[in-house]
Design an enzyme around this catalytic site. Structure first.
Site, PDB file in Angstrom:
ATOM      1  N   ASN A 227       0.464  -1.403  -0.194  1.00  0.00           N
ATOM      2  CA  ASN A 227       0.228   0.252  -0.073  1.00  0.00           C
ATOM      3  C   ASN A 227       1.186   1.522   0.255  1.00  0.00           C
ATOM      4  O   ASN A 227       2.022   1.194  -0.245  1.00  0.00           O
ATOM      5  CB  ASN A 227      -1.268  -0.253   1.695  1.00  0.00           C
ATOM      6  CG  ASN A 227       0.083   0.061   2.662  1.00  0.00           C
ATOM      7  OD1 ASN A 227       0.629   0.852   2.501  1.00  0.00           O
ATOM      8  ND2 ASN A 227      -0.519  -1.592   3.210  1.00  0.00           N
ATOM      9  N   ASP A 296      -4.402  -6.456   4.769  1.00  0.00           N
ATOM     10  CA  ASP A 296      -5.024  -7.151   5.588  1.00  0.00           C
ATOM     11  C   ASP A 296      -5.161  -8.306   4.496  1.00  0.00           C
ATOM     12  O   ASP A 296      -5.084  -9.511   5.005  1.00  0.00           O
ATOM     13  CB  ASP A 296      -5.763  -6.427   4.773  1.00  0.00           C
ATOM     14  CG  ASP A 296      -6.383  -5.248   5.752  1.00  0.00           C
ATOM     15  OD1 ASP A 296      -5.818  -5.153   7.292  1.00  0.00           O
ATOM     16  OD2 ASP A 296      -7.136  -4.167   5.552  1.00  0.00           O
ATOM     17  N   LYS A 306       8.996 -16.251 -11.191  1.00  0.00           N
ATOM     18  CA  LYS A 306       8.366 -15.352 -11.609  1.00  0.00           C
ATOM     19  C   LYS A 306       7.538 -15.779 -12.678  1.00  0.00           C
ATOM     20  O   LYS A 306       7.573 -16.659 -13.621  1.00  0.00           O
ATOM     21  CB  LYS A 306       9.311 -14.750 -12.486  1.00  0.00           C
ATOM     22  CG  LYS A 306       8.798 -13.283 -12.394  1.00  0.00           C
ATOM     23  CD  LYS A 306      10.245 -12.190 -13.605  1.00  0.00           C
ATOM     24  CE  LYS A 306       9.296 -11.476 -14.842  1.00  0.00           C
ATOM     25  NZ  LYS A 306       9.712 -10.887 -15.986  1.00  0.00           N
ATOM     26  N   PHE A 341      -4.277   2.626  14.655  1.00  0.00           N
ATOM     27  CA  PHE A 341      -4.897   3.484  13.639  1.00  0.00           C
ATOM     28  C   PHE A 341      -5.725   3.555  13.236  1.00  0.00           C
ATOM     29  O   PHE A 341      -5.725   1.531  12.853  1.00  0.00           O
ATOM     30  CB  PHE A 341      -3.116   4.166  12.951  1.00  0.00           C
ATOM     31  CG  PHE A 341      -2.548   4.853  13.805  1.00  0.00           C
ATOM     32  CD1 PHE A 341      -1.588   4.689  14.867  1.00  0.00           C
ATOM     33  CD2 PHE A 341      -2.418   6.035  13.199  1.00  0.00           C
ATOM     34  CE1 PHE A 341      -0.750   5.631  15.447  1.00  0.00           C
ATOM     35  CE2 PHE A 341      -1.424   7.129  13.392  1.00  0.00           C
ATOM     36  CZ  PHE A 341      -0.503   6.985  14.751  1.00  0.00           C
ATOM     37  N   LYS A 355     -13.665  -0.503  15.684  1.00  0.00           N
ATOM     38  CA  LYS A 355     -11.867  -1.486  15.674  1.00  0.00           C
ATOM     39  C   LYS A 355     -11.428  -1.385  16.976  1.00  0.00           C
ATOM     40  O   LYS A 355     -10.720  -2.073  17.259  1.00  0.00           O
ATOM     41  CB  LYS A 355     -10.791  -0.077  14.450  1.00  0.00           C
ATOM     42  CG  LYS A 355     -11.102  -0.817  13.168  1.00  0.00           C
ATOM     43  CD  LYS A 355     -10.075  -0.322  12.361  1.00  0.00           C
ATOM     44  CE  LYS A 355     -10.935  -0.339  10.596  1.00  0.00           C
ATOM     45  NZ  LYS A 355     -10.126   0.428   9.588  1.00  0.00           N
ATOM     46  N   LYS A 359     -10.382  -4.917  18.731  1.00  0.00           N
ATOM     47  CA  LYS A 359      -9.318  -4.815  18.841  1.00  0.00           C
ATOM     48  C   LYS A 359      -8.800  -4.722  20.291  1.00  0.00           C
ATOM     49  O   LYS A 359      -7.628  -4.337  20.715  1.00  0.00           O
ATOM     50  CB  LYS A 359      -7.811  -3.896  17.736  1.00  0.00           C
ATOM     51  CG  LYS A 359      -8.520  -3.770  16.052  1.00  0.00           C
ATOM     52  CD  LYS A 359      -7.876  -4.251  14.886  1.00  0.00           C
ATOM     53  CE  LYS A 359      -7.939  -4.008  13.973  1.00  0.00           C
ATOM     54  NZ  LYS A 359      -6.676  -4.527  13.033  1.00  0.00           N
TER      55      LYS A 359
HETATM   56  N1  CTP Z   1      -3.515  -3.887  12.759  1.00  0.00           N
HETATM   57  C1  CTP Z   1      -2.917  -5.442  12.783  1.00  0.00           C
HETATM   58  N2  CTP Z   1      -2.741  -6.152  11.935  1.00  0.00           N
HETATM   59  C2  CTP Z   1      -3.470  -6.329  10.525  1.00  0.00           C
HETATM   60  C3  CTP Z   1      -4.060  -4.939  10.061  1.00  0.00           C
HETATM   61  C4  CTP Z   1      -3.847  -4.161  11.265  1.00  0.00           C
HETATM   62  O1  CTP Z   1      -2.160  -4.499  13.685  1.00  0.00           O
HETATM   63  N3  CTP Z   1      -3.657  -7.318  10.055  1.00  0.00           N
HETATM   64  C5  CTP Z   1      -3.733  -2.593  12.572  1.00  0.00           C
HETATM   65  C6  CTP Z   1      -3.036  -1.188  11.825  1.00  0.00           C
HETATM   66  O2  CTP Z   1      -1.635  -1.136  12.060  1.00  0.00           O
HETATM   67  C7  CTP Z   1      -4.138  -0.565  12.579  1.00  0.00           C
HETATM   68  C8  CTP Z   1      -5.226  -1.049  13.151  1.00  0.00           C
HETATM   69  O3  CTP Z   1      -4.794  -2.504  12.909  1.00  0.00           O
HETATM   70  O4  CTP Z   1      -3.419   0.144  14.074  1.00  0.00           O
HETATM   71  C9  CTP Z   1      -6.027  -1.635  11.727  1.00  0.00           C
HETATM   72  O5  CTP Z   1      -5.608  -1.112  11.046  1.00  0.00           O
HETATM   73  P1  CTP Z   1      -6.824  -0.507   9.298  1.00  0.00           P
HETATM   74  O6  CTP Z   1      -6.174  -1.580   8.234  1.00  0.00           O
HETATM   75  O7  CTP Z   1      -6.945   0.547   9.103  1.00  0.00           O
HETATM   76  O8  CTP Z   1      -7.621  -1.706  10.150  1.00  0.00           O
HETATM   77  P2  CTP Z   1      -8.661  -3.205   9.723  1.00  0.00           P
HETATM   78  O9  CTP Z   1      -8.925  -3.824  11.026  1.00  0.00           O
HETATM   79  O10 CTP Z   1      -7.050  -3.864   8.625  1.00  0.00           O
HETATM   80  O11 CTP Z   1      -9.572  -3.039   9.302  1.00  0.00           O
HETATM   81  P3  CTP Z   1     -10.953  -2.324   7.836  1.00  0.00           P
HETATM   82  O12 CTP Z   1      -8.756  -2.266   6.350  1.00  0.00           O
HETATM   83  O13 CTP Z   1     -11.391  -3.515   6.949  1.00  0.00           O
HETATM   84  O14 CTP Z   1     -10.037  -0.737   7.554  1.00  0.00           O
END
Ligand code: CTP
Length: 429
Positions: A227, A296, A306, A341, A355, A359
């Site tokens: 990303n 994610d 490759k 975050f 979230k 979490k």
């Molecule tokens: N995070 C994490 N592990 C992951 C994905 C996210 O610890 N595999 C943490 C990120 O570092 C951040 C928080 O979870 O502090 C929220 O991340 P975000 O990507 O916004 O949330 P998601 O739970 O992944 O939900 P979505 O992408 O569907 O918004």
């Protein structure tokens, strides 16, 4: 903030390099000013390399070596200065006005005498007279010189004028004698500078683990899913926390950023590596801030070699990555504080609050990535801090460094609650 570091000619001059490092770790920009005698002990190059700035050595350009110096000194000056000196006779005014504090370490009996009596025959003593910034002096010399009535009278004059004196320590002296005269411990001098500048040290008892940047999830030998995270928010948090006295471990995904000074860095690439790095260190830290944009999803299997192109569509099967915050929630100890975050493109507060519940964080930093000046790539952010009791604090657009300090302010407050009650107020923890 910019400070002047005056180095004068004594055996302890080399210790000023360590002081320079300490001041830089506190986030200070340091302009080193060396006297001629100091340059007999350490070369300006040492300080130049460490400070990243040209070291100021003389009042006058080296093309006029005799100016303000004896003929013999002028020759010495020519030898020592490899490059032409471009300082002008008025540069000391600019330096004097640009610094927030002047610290002189080590300070010889000679410089103390000059300062006490208003002599200004070199750059350092001229800056001392010209600056309105607070002055801190750490003397170092032979015990008899230190105890001499003349030196003590000069010290009394300087003290009376508001100069902060960091007294020398007792111990074995370079001259072979034992007693007072050794330069004070570097940490004590650095502390005096921080106190003088009113710098916060409210995270001194904390060890922070901060994650930053994106993760790379390999597809094949040469491609990955990722990303646009730059890592700037996490790096700003690490730097701000370090400046406020915390020990900081930065677990960084791939970025081009230079890690802040004094921060321990572990570099990772994939979400699995980040999960391992964080969870292996979890037991040793008191605060975790998950600022990383962890991917994610990752490819269900990594293709060896490759992938070759052909004319047919290509599908990739993805599987969820480990949710690091969720794993932290399972393992965290009662006194640990956890910050997450939430980067959202719609329903900011609802999604971020959800979230936080899922979490079990003590604080959620929410930002709407569709807003100009918020989110992934830039130097600014627009954040809302969410608390488990339903409170929310929104901030205007600001630098990521300022935003980081707001997050840290809340952690300091949360820590006070924990210290008073022994538990979190958070209903989830
Ligand atoms: N995070 C994490 N592990 C992951 C994905 C996210 O610890 N595999 C943490 C990120 O570092 C951040 C928080 O979870 O502090 C929220 O991340 P975000 O990507 O916004 O949330 P998601 O739970 O992944 O939900 P979505 O992408 O569907 O918004």
């Amino acid at each position: 903030m910019r400070v002047g570091l005056g180095v004068t000619g004594g055996i302890a001059a080399y210790k000023a390099a360590e002081l320079l490092r300490c001041l830089q770790e506190d986030g200070l920009e340091v302009q080193v000013i060396m006297t001629r005698a100091a340059r007999e002990f350490v070369t300006p190059l040492t300080f130049e390399a460490l400070s990243g700035h040209k070291v100021i050595t003389d009042l006058f350009p080296s093309s006029a070596p005799g100016a303000g110096a004896t003929a013999a000194e002028g020759n010495a000056q020519e030898k020592i200065q490899a490059e032409p000196n471009t300082e002008s006779a008025i540069e000391h005014i600019a330096v004097a006005q640009s610094i927030e504090a002047l610290v002189i370490a080590p300070a010889t009996a000679d410089v103390l005498a000059k300062m006490a009596h208003g002599l200004a025959d070199d750059f350092l003593t001229t800056v001392y007279l010209a600056t309105r910034a607070p002055v801190i002096v750490a003397p170092a010399m032979n015990i008899n010189m230190w105890r001499h009535e003349a030196t003590q009278a000069n010290i009394a004059i300087l003290r009376q004028r508001g100069v902060k004196i960091i007294e020398p320590e007792s111990g074995y002296l370079a001259c072979g004698m034992t007693g007072a005269g050794r330069l004070a411990a570097i940490e004590n001098i650095a502390r005096a500078v921080r106190e003088t500048l009113g710098m916060r040290r409210d995270l001194e008892n904390e060890t922070l683990l901060v994650t930053a940047g994106p993760t790379y999830e390999p597809i094949d030998l040469v491609r990955h899913l990722s990303n646009r995270s730059s890592g700037k928010m996490g790096y700003a948090l690490a730097e701000a926390a370090r400046r406020r006295g915390a020990r900081v471990l930065l677990v960084s995904g791939p970025t081009h950023l230079v890690p802040p000074q004094g921060v321990e860095v572990e570099r990772v690439k994939t979400s699995d590596e980040m999960a391992d790095a964080v969870l292996n260190r979890l037991a040793t830290v008191s605060i975790v801030i998950m600022a990383a944009a962890v991917a994610d999803y990752q490819p269900a299997s990594v293709i060896q070699g490759k992938i070759k192109k052909n004319s047919r569509p290509l599908s990739l099967e993805l599987k969820p990555t480990r949710d690091i915050l969720a794993e932290i929630a399972e393992r965290r100890q009662p006194r640990q504080l956890v910050v997450g975050f939430a980067a959202e493109s719609d329903h900011l507060l609802e999604n971020a609050a959800e979230k936080m519940r899922a979490k079990r964080t003590d604080l959620m930093v929410a930002n709407d990535i569709t807003q100009e000046g918020a989110g992934f790539d830039g130097d600014t952010n627009i954040i809302t801090l969410l608390f488990p009791d339903g409170r929310a604090k929104s901030f205007e657009k600001m630098s990521k460094f300022q935003a980081a300090n707001h997050v840290l302010d809340e952690l300091v407050e949360l820590r006070k609650t924990v210290a008073q009650t022994g538990i979190f107020t958070s209903p989830q923890s």
